[in-house]
Design a protein around this motif. Structure first.
Motif, short mmCIF file in Angstrom:
data_model
loop_
_atom_site.label_atom_id
_atom_site.label_comp_id
_atom_site.label_asym_id
_atom_site.label_seq_id
_atom_site.Cartn_x
_atom_site.Cartn_y
_atom_site.Cartn_z
N UNK A 1 -18.69 4.08 -9.09
CA UNK A 1 -17.99 2.80 -8.92
C UNK A 1 -16.50 2.99 -8.65
N UNK A 2 -16.20 3.93 -7.77
CA UNK A 2 -14.83 4.15 -7.32
C UNK A 2 -14.86 4.25 -5.79
N UNK A 3 -13.70 4.09 -5.18
CA UNK A 3 -13.61 4.20 -3.73
C UNK A 3 -13.92 5.63 -3.28
N UNK A 4 -14.54 5.75 -2.13
CA UNK A 4 -14.82 7.06 -1.57
C UNK A 4 -13.52 7.76 -1.19
N UNK A 5 -13.41 9.01 -1.58
CA UNK A 5 -12.25 9.81 -1.22
C UNK A 5 -12.73 11.04 -0.45
N UNK A 6 -12.21 12.21 -0.77
CA UNK A 6 -12.45 13.40 0.03
C UNK A 6 -12.61 14.62 -0.85
N UNK B 1 -5.54 13.13 1.35
CA UNK B 1 -5.69 13.96 0.15
C UNK B 1 -4.33 14.34 -0.41
N UNK B 2 -3.39 14.57 0.47
CA UNK B 2 -2.04 14.90 0.02
C UNK B 2 -1.43 13.72 -0.72
N UNK B 3 -1.66 12.52 -0.25
CA UNK B 3 -1.13 11.34 -0.94
C UNK B 3 -1.73 11.22 -2.34
#
Length: 389
Positions: A202-207, A378-380
């Protein structure tokens, strides 16, 4: 009573006031930060090692004065693999020893009890050091799932530690498929690397965490000058392994690959060498075999003129980022289908190939698009956690 059982039952006396007052016992390095990373690195396996190195080098850039601890299964191996990646690195196996102890039939205490109350003299000092961290960070990878359910204990152990220390608790780049019910309660920050894991957590998709360390992508070339192969024998069944070998043989018949040199690389020593042996017995003549030790230390050159045929996720990620095209070998399970699928959805330009299915043409693959933005994203995330916190 067994000696090991006796040791686990002996609860040490509380530290003396003199020990607690000792500056060498209590002072943290630099600005008082102790960043405690928990990782599957050190086996070694290229993907896990790449993620750990990526974070260590990032922290060397933004937190050079901090203490950085890396908790992993094989700390002696890690001390060699990551030597020089951060100026104040300590490697340990604390949480993994806690998990091993809690899993013993004769051990009546939970992971939480062991971390909170100590009473394990062989490594109480290690636990005490973990419990002085200011940040506990679970590095990414695909180890919190039903293939390795025992690893879920890492989450319990980390929660228990921050209950003692008050440290910040975070996790990045996690892959949770196939689902084993990973629970991130009390984590201040959680990121996951694929769509299916984002739905579970239940979190936003990241990388994937490896995107943090990527440089600007290469430009794909029209002609292939090198074919790079890696077929794993671990984490797949025998039928899939043999099917992967068939796929490689068939793919090498594509006219687009006819004049390219052949290279075989290891990501996981031994488990990947088996694929090299099997293909060599079938008559595939590799001009070069690159063992993990050389792949890690040289380092290996990923290049736009390469065409990859590999089952390894981080080969796919890094090679595509450098402009290489390829086929991703995928078995019938959820684990690798989810991982490779996340990169294809992101725009790797590679094509998935399943054992027994008709092969696409090499000409149907493309260079990546979107990986530069993935690195920036990803850096952010990393900067928000460490540079701007």
């Amino acid at each position: 009573m067994a000696f090991s059982k006796f040791l686990s039952r002996q609860k040490p006396p509380a530290p003396s006031s003199a020990a607690l007052a000792d500056p060498a016992h209590n002072d943290l390095r630099g600005d008082g930060e102790r960043i405690y990373l928990v990782s599957m690195a050190s086996y070694p396996n290229y993907g896990d090692e790449l993620i750990a190195r990526t974070w260590l080098r990032y922290l060397a850039e933004v937190k050079p004065a901090a203490e950085v601890w890396l908790d992993c299964r094989h700390p002696a191996s890690a001390s060699v693999l990551f030597r020089g990646d951060h100026p104040h690195l300590t490697t340990t196996d604390t949480l993994f020893r806690v998990l091993d102890l809690a899993s013993q039939e004769w051990e009546q205490r939970s992971i939480t009890d062991i971390v909170t109350d100590l009473g394990s003299p062989l490594f109480d000092l290690q636990i005490a050091e973990m419990n002085r961290a200011t940040t506990l960070h679970l590095l990414g990878g695909g180890f919190l799932n039903s293939q390795w359910p025992q690893n879920l204990g890492l989450l319990e152990g980390m929660r228990a530690s921050v209950a003692v220390s008050g440290a910040r608790l975070i996790a990045t780049g996690q892959g949770l498929m196939p689902d084993a019910g990973a629970n991130f309660a009390n984590f201040e920050h959680v990121s996951v690397r694929d769509r299916e894991s984002s739905e579970l957590a239940s979190v936003d998709q990241s990388l994937d965490d490896a995107f943090l360390g990527l440089t600007r992508a290469g430009t794909p070339l029209g002609d292939v000058n090198e074919v790079v192969v890696c077929v794993q024998s671990d984490a797949v069944d025998e039928k899939s392994f043999e099917g992967f070998l068939d796929t490689v043989e068939s793919a090498l018949e594509d006219p687009a690959l006819a004049h390219a040199r052949l290279t075989y690389v290891e990501a996981l020593p031994g488990a990947d060498y088996r694929g090299y042996e099997a293909l060599s017995r079938r008559g595939v003549n590799f001009g070069r075999f690159v063992p993990f030790s050389e792949f890690w230390t040289e380092p290996f050159r990923f290049a736009p003129g390469q065409f990859w045929i590999t089952s390894r996720f981080h080969h796919h990620l890094v090679a595509a980022s450098r402009g290489a095209r390829g086929f991703a070998l995928v078995d019938s399970g959820e684990y690798y289908a989810t991982k490779h699928g996340s990169l294809i959805e992101l725009g790797s330009g590679w094509l998935p190939v399943h054992p027994g299915e008709a092969l696409p043409a090499v000409a149907d693959t493309h260079g990546q698009h979107g990986f530069d933005e993935a690195h920036s994203q990803k850096r952010r995330e990393a900067d928000a956690l460490y540079r701007n916190s």
